[in-house]
Design an enzyme around this catalytic site. Structure first.
Site, mmCIF file in Angstrom:
data_model
loop_
_atom_site.group_PDB
_atom_site.id
_atom_site.type_symbol
_atom_site.label_atom_id
_atom_site.label_comp_id
_atom_site.label_asym_id
_atom_site.label_seq_id
_atom_site.Cartn_x
_atom_site.Cartn_y
_atom_site.Cartn_z
ATOM 1 N N GLU A 1 1.534 0.894 -3.243
ATOM 2 C CA GLU A 1 1.226 -0.286 -2.443
ATOM 3 C C GLU A 1 -0.243 -0.275 -1.993
ATOM 4 O O GLU A 1 -0.834 -1.319 -1.757
ATOM 5 C CB GLU A 1 2.150 -0.318 -1.218
ATOM 6 C CG GLU A 1 2.566 -1.701 -0.786
ATOM 7 C CD GLU A 1 3.715 -1.682 0.214
ATOM 8 O OE1 GLU A 1 4.790 -2.182 -0.119
ATOM 9 O OE2 GLU A 1 3.534 -1.176 1.334
ATOM 10 N N HIS B 1 14.837 18.005 -18.427
ATOM 11 C CA HIS B 1 15.873 17.773 -19.439
ATOM 12 C C HIS B 1 16.110 16.294 -19.697
ATOM 13 O O HIS B 1 17.060 15.914 -20.365
ATOM 14 C CB HIS B 1 17.160 18.482 -19.005
ATOM 15 C CG HIS B 1 16.975 19.964 -18.935
ATOM 16 N ND1 HIS B 1 17.391 20.830 -19.913
ATOM 17 C CD2 HIS B 1 16.338 20.728 -18.004
ATOM 18 C CE1 HIS B 1 17.047 22.065 -19.591
ATOM 19 N NE2 HIS B 1 16.393 22.031 -18.431
ATOM 20 N N LYS C 1 9.131 -12.967 -2.231
ATOM 21 C CA LYS C 1 9.778 -13.530 -1.035
ATOM 22 C C LYS C 1 9.681 -15.046 -1.041
ATOM 23 O O LYS C 1 10.667 -15.746 -0.776
ATOM 24 C CB LYS C 1 9.103 -13.008 0.245
ATOM 25 C CG LYS C 1 9.274 -11.538 0.484
ATOM 26 C CD LYS C 1 8.654 -11.164 1.829
ATOM 27 C CE LYS C 1 8.541 -9.669 1.995
ATOM 28 N NZ LYS C 1 7.719 -9.279 3.130
HETATM 29 O O1 PA5 Z 1 4.384 -0.902 3.908
HETATM 30 C C1 PA5 Z 1 4.690 -2.042 4.181
HETATM 31 O O2 PA5 Z 1 3.945 -2.761 4.837
HETATM 32 C C2 PA5 Z 1 6.001 -2.635 3.718
HETATM 33 O O3 PA5 Z 1 6.712 -1.729 2.948
HETATM 34 C C3 PA5 Z 1 6.846 -2.985 4.928
HETATM 35 O O4 PA5 Z 1 7.022 -1.851 5.714
HETATM 36 C C4 PA5 Z 1 8.177 -3.550 4.522
HETATM 37 O O5 PA5 Z 1 7.984 -4.719 3.759
HETATM 38 C C5 PA5 Z 1 9.024 -3.881 5.735
HETATM 39 O O6 PA5 Z 1 8.359 -4.745 6.591
HETATM 40 P P1 PA5 Z 1 8.825 -4.962 8.068
HETATM 41 O O7 PA5 Z 1 8.704 -3.672 8.794
HETATM 42 O O8 PA5 Z 1 7.908 -6.009 8.630
HETATM 43 O O9 PA5 Z 1 10.264 -5.428 8.025
#
Ligand code: PA5
Length: 418
Positions: free
Chosen positions: A269, A290, A404
């Site tokens: 990310e 394996h 989303k």
């Molecule tokens: O690292 C990030 O920003 C994302 O993985 C969020 O943590 C994830 O989308 C969850 O978001 P939220 O905590 O707003 O529900």
């Protein structure tokens, strides 16, 4: 505390030095808070909230057989990684995970596991609006109300969210749930050492003071010039420039499975944007030797491996001595299983290196709270330095929104009509 080494050739000393110098230029910005609150968190966290977390964990241990932790991505993977890497729950309360998918089957599995056990819910969402945890929260909130009534249910709900805004914040304030804060300046994937991770971790009976101490110690060794984190960041970038665009995090302890998942989110990310970035993958060996071992040894030569090593031995299980040698294992009699595992590890590194896979090694002293806190901090700092060295912003995640928006259109969410 965390060691790093690279012995694989390919990169010249001159290239390495040049790249480390670049990675190090970003370190000064870390201390000035330009990286966000996670940099100084281990020495500068909210002690009052920390004590409240411990108190809440104690209450949950007293009144609940299970704690259902609801969250996804950065609001999920960190605490699961810590709890599982350290060998799981140590006390009465089992941790169950929900809201990390939209699978009805998975939800049914969690509900069935819960059975008629006493339980509490820890709902974690920084935005307070993420669909997966929001849907799961509705389900488990209703179960709490059905089981305990609305008043007691509210006492069994712990909300970790933004300090001032969002649907979850507003609901927690209206219903009087005990609340903890996701600091504004700490992104989800860097938030495991905040309340996001700590309530579940403390409820699992893990020493959160030691976890923070380990992170603080690692911070000290990295904060002046990036230390080994800058070296690792430099090496990844150099390998990427030579078309090694897949990094496999490898270790020989199955307990690290969720640590690998946390690491993949952290790097994926942070760096996977602007049409660039190393693709983070993982294996647990010798299991995956394996299944994936063939590809790693002889497949396309665009991958490198980072082995997470545990220095300390784990003795106590040896290969039994027997009169017969029907299985051909006489040569291993009396040997510690951990020694055999470590030997397999060394052999794998040698074999993969000779097969043209650059191998990096990150070493932690042992598997305990301090070392794991240090390892988390090491990878967070490495990731930030690596992202900046690559030329991307390692703290945003604009691409996560795309699915989303389309999902909301398809589900008919108000405001998303075509
Ligand atoms: O690292 C990030 O920003 C994302 O993985 C969020 O943590 C994830 O989308 C969850 O978001 P939220 O905590 O707003 O529900």
């Amino acid at each position: 505390m965390i060691g790093f080494k690279y012995t694989g050739g390919i990169i010249s000393e001159e290239e390495y030095q040049k790249k480390i110098d670049i990675a190090r230029t970003f370190v000064a910005r870390a201390e000035q808070d330009a990286f966000g609150g996670w940099v100084n968190l281990p020495i500068n966290y909210d002690k009052t909230e920390f004590e409240r977390i411990k108190k809440a964990a104690k209450k949950i241990n007293d009144d609940s057989d299970c704690l259902v932790c609801i969250g996804i991505g950065g609001s999920y993977l960190g605490h699961r990684a810590v709890i599982e890497t350290l060998g799981g729950e140590r006390g009465r309360t089992k941790i169950l995970y929900a809201g990390n998918s939209l699978s009805a089957r998975e939800m049914r599995r969690v509900i069935d596991r819960l059975g008629d056990a006493d339980f509490s819910v820890n709902v974690i969402s920084k935005s307070g609006t993420t669909t997966e945890p929001a849907v799961a929260f509705r389900v488990f909130k209703q179960m709490l109300i059905d089981k305990y009534g609305a008043e007691e249910a509210a006492k069994r709900i712990y909300a970790t969210t933004d300090a001032a805004k969002g649907a979850l914040h507003d609901e927690a304030a209206a219903k009087g749930y005990e609340s903890f804060v996701v600091p504004d300046n700490i992104g989800g994937r860097y938030s495991v050492l905040t309340a996001v991770g700590l309530l579940a971790i403390a409820t699992a009976g893990i020493d959160i003071d030691a976890l923070m101490d380990g992170a603080a110690e690692e911070r000290t060794s990295l904060i002046s010039d990036g230390g080994f984190a800058a070296e690792y960041a430099a090496m990844r970038n150099l390998l990427f420039e030579k078309d090694y665009n897949i990094e496999i995090l490898a270790n020989f302890e199955p307990q690290f499975m969720y640590f690998n998942e946390w690491w993949k989110q952290l790097f994926g990310e942070s760096e996977g944007k602007d049409q660039t970035g190393i693709y983070p993958a993982s294996v647990i060996d010798s299991t995956d030797l394996h299944s994936m071992g063939q590809y790693i040894q002889q497949g396309r030569r665009n991958l490198f491996e980072t082995f997470v090593e545990v220095a300390a031995d784990y003795n106590g299980i040896t290969v039994p001595k027997m009169d017969e040698n029907l299985d051909g294992l006489k040569y291993l009699e009396g040997k510690e299983l951990d020694y055999i595992n470590k030997t397999a590890n060394a052999a794998t590194r040698e074999a993969h290196t000779s097969g043209g896979v650059p191998v990096l090694e990150v070493t932690m002293p042992k598997i305990d709270e301090r070392s794991l806190g240090a390892l988390i901090y090491f990878f967070e700092m490495s990731c930030a330095l690596s992202g900046f060295t690559l030329g991307v912003n390692p703290f945003d995640q604009p691409g996560v929104e795309a699915y989303k928006t389309r999902m909301f259109e398809l589900l008919g969410k108000p405001g998303y009509e075509k």
